[in-house]
Structures are given as C-alpha cells and as structure tokens.
Design a protein around this motif. Structure first.
Motif, PDB file in Angstrom:
ATOM      1  N   LEU A  89       0.796  -1.154   0.004  1.00 13.31           N
ATOM      2  CA  LEU A  89       0.130   0.066  -0.022  1.00 13.31           C
ATOM      3  C   LEU A  89       0.893   1.307  -0.058  1.00 13.31           C
ATOM      4  N   ALA A  90       1.911   1.350   0.831  1.00 10.99           N
ATOM      5  CA  ALA A  90       2.800   2.411   0.960  1.00 10.99           C
ATOM      6  C   ALA A  90       3.219   2.910  -0.577  1.00 10.99           C
ATOM      7  N   HIS A  91       3.735   2.085  -1.206  1.00 10.92           N
ATOM      8  CA  HIS A  91       4.673   2.272  -2.188  1.00 10.92           C
ATOM      9  C   HIS A  91       3.658   2.304  -3.528  1.00 10.92           C
ATOM     10  N   SER A  92       2.473   1.504  -3.565  1.00 12.86           N
ATOM     11  CA  SER A  92       1.620   1.924  -4.561  1.00 12.86           C
ATOM     12  C   SER A  92       0.908   3.169  -4.781  1.00 12.86           C
ATOM     13  N   ALA A  93       0.712   3.454  -3.034  1.00  7.93           N
ATOM     14  CA  ALA A  93      -0.104   4.819  -2.957  1.00  7.93           C
ATOM     15  C   ALA A  93       0.636   5.853  -3.528  1.00  7.93           C
ATOM     16  N   LEU A  94       2.121   5.834  -3.217  1.00  2.00           N
ATOM     17  CA  LEU A  94       3.031   6.952  -3.618  1.00  2.00           C
ATOM     18  C   LEU A  94       3.094   6.969  -5.166  1.00  2.00           C
ATOM     19  N   ALA A  95       3.324   5.668  -5.594  1.00  2.00           N
ATOM     20  CA  ALA A  95       3.393   5.698  -7.007  1.00  2.00           C
ATOM     21  C   ALA A  95       2.186   6.368  -7.687  1.00  2.00           C
ATOM     22  N   VAL A  96       1.046   5.871  -7.144  1.00  2.00           N
ATOM     23  CA  VAL A  96      -0.314   6.165  -7.973  1.00  2.00           C
ATOM     24  C   VAL A  96      -0.380   7.724  -7.756  1.00  2.00           C
ATOM     25  N   GLY A  97       0.128   8.309  -6.421  1.00  2.00           N
ATOM     26  CA  GLY A  97       0.041   9.705  -6.377  1.00  2.00           C
ATOM     27  C   GLY A  97       0.877  10.391  -7.521  1.00  2.00           C
ATOM     28  N   LEU A  98       2.094  10.016  -7.558  1.00  2.00           N
ATOM     29  CA  LEU A  98       2.984  10.780  -8.288  1.00  2.00           C
ATOM     30  C   LEU A  98       2.550  10.547 -10.062  1.00  2.00           C
ATOM     31  N   VAL A  99       2.021   9.413 -10.308  1.00  2.00           N
ATOM     32  CA  VAL A  99       1.437   9.410 -11.872  1.00  2.00           C
ATOM     33  C   VAL A  99       0.166  10.283 -11.751  1.00  2.00           C
ATOM     34  N   ALA A 100      -0.760  10.260 -10.675  1.00  2.00           N
ATOM     35  CA  ALA A 100      -1.783  10.995 -10.742  1.00  2.00           C
ATOM     36  C   ALA A 100      -1.553  12.692 -11.021  1.00  2.00           C
ATOM     37  N   VAL A 101      -0.322  12.958 -10.182  1.00  5.28           N
ATOM     38  CA  VAL A 101       0.012  14.345 -10.492  1.00  5.28           C
ATOM     39  C   VAL A 101       0.425  14.851 -11.844  1.00  5.28           C
ATOM     40  N   SER A 102       1.045  13.835 -12.530  1.00  5.62           N
ATOM     41  CA  SER A 102       1.384  14.042 -13.684  1.00  5.62           C
ATOM     42  C   SER A 102       0.273  14.136 -14.783  1.00  5.62           C
ATOM     43  N   PHE A 103      -0.841  13.752 -14.424  1.00  6.20           N
ATOM     44  CA  PHE A 103      -2.119  13.951 -15.152  1.00  6.20           C
ATOM     45  C   PHE A 103      -2.691  15.230 -15.266  1.00  6.20           C
ATOM     46  N   LEU A 104      -2.381  15.967 -14.210  1.00  4.49           N
ATOM     47  CA  LEU A 104      -2.911  17.496 -13.647  1.00  4.49           C
ATOM     48  C   LEU A 104      -2.616  18.354 -14.952  1.00  4.49           C
ATOM     49  N   GLU A 105      -3.484  18.655 -15.915  1.00  2.46           N
ATOM     50  CA  GLU A 105      -3.092  19.696 -16.716  1.00  2.46           C
ATOM     51  C   GLU A 105      -3.490  21.046 -16.309  1.00  2.46           C
ATOM     52  N   GLY A 106      -2.549  21.934 -16.618  1.00  3.12           N
ATOM     53  CA  GLY A 106      -2.906  23.280 -16.486  1.00  3.12           C
ATOM     54  C   GLY A 106      -2.630  23.699 -14.914  1.00  3.12           C
ATOM     55  N   VAL A 107      -2.135  22.558 -14.192  1.00  5.47           N
ATOM     56  CA  VAL A 107      -1.845  22.991 -12.722  1.00  5.47           C
ATOM     57  C   VAL A 107      -0.460  22.603 -12.818  1.00  5.47           C
ATOM     58  N   ARG A 108       0.321  23.707 -12.300  1.00  2.00           N
ATOM     59  CA  ARG A 108       1.515  23.412 -12.102  1.00  2.00           C
ATOM     60  C   ARG A 108       2.089  23.028 -10.522  1.00  2.00           C
ATOM     61  N   VAL A 109       2.445  21.817 -10.309  1.00  2.00           N
ATOM     62  CA  VAL A 109       2.537  21.329  -9.048  1.00  2.00           C
ATOM     63  C   VAL A 109       4.081  21.092  -8.809  1.00  2.00           C
ATOM     64  N   ASP A 110       4.341  21.905  -7.648  1.00  2.00           N
ATOM     65  CA  ASP A 110       5.670  21.861  -6.966  1.00  2.00           C
ATOM     66  C   ASP A 110       5.711  20.427  -6.438  1.00  2.00           C
ATOM     67  N   LEU A 111       6.012  19.317  -7.105  1.00  2.00           N
ATOM     68  CA  LEU A 111       6.028  18.286  -6.222  1.00  2.00           C
ATOM     69  C   LEU A 111       7.199  18.037  -4.984  1.00  2.00           C
TER      70      LEU A 111
END
Lengths: 265, 249
Positions: A89-111
């Motif tokens: 769960l820990a690593h999946s959640a982190l990975a899914v989160g990182l992937v999800a952030v990359s889908f955010l269009e038009g929002v600049r996220v300072d990861l």
C-alpha cells in the motif's frame, strides 16, 4: 509578527513537532512505524486529488490518509503479513499519487514541496491549520489516554475492562491522518514518519512512565523543529530534512545517555 | 447465583470449528477449572466468556453488572514502553496509591510498586497481573494458564495465593490450566474440554472419567498424584472425532 515568513515557519514546525511526539510514542509502542509511512506516502495521492477537484490540500490529504489507514487496518490479518500489506500500500499509493500528479493539466505542481516539505512557504492559514490539527490530536490523546494505553498493552485486558480495542485503534488512525495532513507542508510526505518515530525513540531512555515519555517526545519534537529550522537558515540547507537531522542528533545523544546508564547501572 | 451461562456455544474460525455445543456455567464463589489439550479451545472459550469474541452460534449470558478480573495467558510489554507497576495497575481506571498497595499485598508482592514492568521476573509479573485483576473487586477472577513459565513450587504458591484471595474477596475463580494435580485439588468443578465439553463434574469424578483419561492418559503424573488407584477398565469412548490418545496399560 506573522508577516515574517520565518516566524510562520517556526510556528508551523513547532506545532507539528509538539503534536507528532506524543502520537509517535503510540506508533513506536504499537510497532506501527511502517503504518505511519504508508499513510504519509499516500498523502501525495491526496494532494493530486485535492488539486484535481480544486479543494484544499489539507482536506484531500486528510481524506486519503484516513482511507489508506482504514484499508491497512482492514487488510491486515487476512492472509497477508502486515508488513507485506503496508509495503504494497505504501509504495502503490506513492506511485499512484506521483502518476496522478502528472495527469494534472494546467496546474503546475511543485512536487518537491510535497515530498520534502516547504516550510518557508507556509501561509497564515497553514499555521492555523497546524495548530488546530495539533491541538485536536493532543486533545484526542489526552481524552482517550488510559484506554489507548491499556489497548496498546493488551487488547484482551482492555476488552475485559470494558474498552473496545478497535475503537482505540480507530482514534489513533484518525490522529495519524490529521498529523500527516498538517505535516506534509512542513517536512514533506517522505519524512513525516521520521517526525513521529525519532522524537519518541529519543524520549525512551529518558522516561520512566508513558506520560513522561509522551511529554519528552513532544519537547524533543518541538526542539528539533526549531533547531532544524535555525540550522537550515544558518547553513542554507533544505528545512524539512534539516529538521529530521536535528531530531536524529537528539536521538543519538539520548541513546548514548541510555547506553552509559545501562553500563553504569 | 449464575455469573455466566453459555448454551450451545459455538465459535467457528475460517476453516475450522474451535468450539461447538458448549453448555457451561459458573456460580458465585465457585472455583472451576477448564482442562484440555493444546488446541482444545480453552482460550477461545475464555475469550467468548469475557466478550472478546462473538459466538458464531448459541449464547453467552452474563449476570447484569458482572465484574470480571482477567489474568491473561501472557503479556508481552514492548521494551519501548516505559511503565511502572503502579502506573500499570492504574489502567484503565485510575486507582489510589493505597488501593494499588493493597492489591499488591493481596497478590503477595508488596514491594514492587516502583519497579518497571519490563524488569520483573516471570513470577513477579504474574502476581502483578493477579493484583491488577483484583482491583475492580471482581465477582469473577479468570486466569488463563496463569502459571505458564513458573516452576512447580512457584505455581503451587501462586494457586495458594488465589485460594487466599477467594477466601478474602468471595469471588468465583475460573482457571484454565494443564497443571492438573495442583489445580484440581482446589477446584469445586472441573470441565474437560476438547472442542466441546467431554466431561465435567467434581475433580475425582472427572479424573476417573474415561473421556478424561483418554485425553490425558493415566501416565500424567498429575492425575495419579491425586488419585492413587489405577483404572484398568476400558477407556474407549464414543466421540465421533479423534482425540489424541495416550497409551493406557
């Protein structure tokens, strides 16, 4: 005074440290270190969802943290070892989160800000949230103190005393989610677990009772935040990791004291 | 007066039945011992009695307002958790220093109040657990293999302490043990468990019951120490499932 970003940073760090210390004691006593990690890593997914749905990051992280923590509680003890469940769960959640952030269009996220914290950029609102959340966590722990302790020592003894261990577990889960949600801006998702575990571990050799250990952990948490922030300012280092380094230094000193006392006594 | 009654109690775990058709009761002031081999469901029964697990079938009825003092089988305290004996006795309900001192004296360990729980010996630890169980002025004291890890004189002394506590406090005592000879001499009733109640009754009745002897054999020194004469009749019994039989000569 709150106009000064350094003052805001110090207040935010102090709030997180003071609240994370006592909660961290339970994390250590119950061997939930990995649990804290899983919840904190999942917070990145919360950030992504919050930005996507345009709600506050605090709310997004809080909801996802509670969800992941409950999921861990549910899945553990069902055929898979708890460390395996947490690892997945820990690593999946982190990975899914990182992937999800990359889908955010038009929002600049300072990861980086969410992974390692961005304490120098906290707003007045953030400081308020940290202190409200921190007070909530301390309040929860004080309210349920005896019940939490006996449920930690022995679920069976708790049950025989009319206390429901699952309920106490739920309260700790909630407290954990709150700390993760308020701490993500301060030390970042990757290092939140450190703020839970290191001050508690450092407090252990100095304490004779659980209450004393929680108080000392709280003080060490606060001290690490202020000391780390000061050092970061002095040496121009990233604030979140420097705060954790300060905590680690205190741990080393306390462990040395404990060892010496063990030798002599 | 019935403190706890079960009727047709069954507890099923995924894949196996831990207990079935258990009719059991314990009355005020009684000492009842539950004996049974490993995996016979003794601890499961205790947990069902105190409400820690829900019965899959049947019912458990506790007297209204029943106060239970529970001494668990073993308790591991994390070395990371600092706690003195006095503080431990104050969980979950705070007690005064005088109360905890009385309880420690009752359990035969008056001088341990300031010690760390993790520094106690096995025997001291069990007595602190016993002291803790008496704090709520219980109607019923439940001990789950409480003398595990104690040597023979140690457990004999422990059981004498329990009898003294029953005399003073008038509580019923429910024991689970494998140390048959020590326990049975003090018990009013013995319940022999192996997934269900194999036999029950006064200690001498149970000790000579074929079901009991089939489970424990006549070679267990404990039973023989109490009941010298040997039974040479047939010990077969008619339970549908296999028990572990020891050779009976």
């Amino acid at each position: 005074m709150l106009d000064d970003f350094l003052v805001r940073a110090a207040l935010a760090g102090l709030g997180v440290g003071l609240a994370a210390g006592p909660l961290g004691c339970f994390v250590v006593w119950r061997r939930m270190a990995y649990f804290g990690d899983a919840t904190a890593h999942a917070a990145i997914l919360g950030v992504a969802l919050a930005l996507f749905f345009n709600v506050s990051v605090f709310a997004g992280v809080l909801v996802i943290s509670i969800l992941v923590a409950s999921l861990v509680s549910t899945l553990s003890g069902r055929g898979l070892g708890i460390d395996t469940v947490l690892g997945v769960l820990a690593h999946s959640a982190l990975a899914v989160g990182l992937v999800a952030v990359s889908f955010l269009e038009g929002v600049r996220v300072d990861l980086m800000a969410y992974l390692f914290g961005d304490i120098l950029a906290v707003s007045r609102m953030d400081v308020l949230l940290v202190w409200l959340g921190g007070a909530g966590v301390i309040g929860l722990l004080m309210w349920r103190w005896s019940a939490l302790l006996i449920a930690t020592l022995s679920p069976d003894l708790a049950q025989a005393g009319g206390i429901r261990p699952e309920r106490e577990q739920l309260i700790l889960t909630l407290a954990l989610a709150i700390v993760v949600a308020v701490a993500i801006k301060v030390v970042g998702a990757l290092l939140i677990a450190a703020m839970l575990i290191i001050p508690a571990a450092a407090a252990r050799p100095l304490a004779q009772t659980p209450g004393r250990m929680a108080l000392i952990a709280s003080a060490i948490g606060g001290l690490s935040a202020l000391g780390g922030l000061g050092a970061a300012w002095q040496f121009d280092t990233p604030a979140g990791p420097t705060i954790v380094c300060a905590a680690a230094l205190i741990f080393a000193a306390s462990a040395a004291v404990g060892l010496m006392r063990h030798r002599l006594g | 007066m019935r403190l706890i009654t079960t009727k047709g109690l069954a507890v099923r775990h995924p894949g196996h039945v831990a207990l079935h058709d258990v009719d059991f009761h314990i009355d005020r002031g009684e000492i009842v011992t539950i004996v049974g081999p490993n995996g016979s469901g003794k601890t499961t029964l205790l947990r069902a009695l105190i409400g820690a697990i829900k019965p899959s079938d049947g019912m458990v009825e506790r007297m209204a307002g029943l106060r239970i003092g529970y001494v668990p089988q073993k308790l591991h305290i994390e070395p990371t958790l600092p706690i003195t004996v006095e503080r431990f006795l104050s969980l979950p309900n705070r007690v005064t220093r005088a109360q905890s001192q009385t309880a420690l004296e009752r359990a035969g360990v008056p001088n341990l109040g300031k010690r760390q729980m993790t520094s106690l010996s096995g025997g001291q630890f069990q007595r602190v657990l016993l002291a803790r169980a008496t704090l709520s002025d219980p109607d019923l004291l439940i001990l789950d293999e409480a003398t595990q890890g104690l040597d023979q004189p140690g457990s004999a002394a422990f059981y004498r302490q329990i009898e003294a506590i029953r005399r003073d406090m008038g509580c019923a005592v429910l024991l689970v043990s494998h140390e048959l000879h020590v326990v049975m001499s003090a018990s009013d009733r013995v319940v022999c468990l192996n997934g269900h109640v194999c036999c029950h009754g006064a200690p001498d009745v149970v000790a000579s019951a074929p079901e009991y002897r089939a489970l424990f054999g006549s070679g267990t020194g404990g039973a023989l120490a109490l009941y010298r004469h040997d039974h040479h009749h047939n010990h077969d019994h008619d339970h549908p499932h296999p028990h572990t039989h020891e050779e009976v000569e």
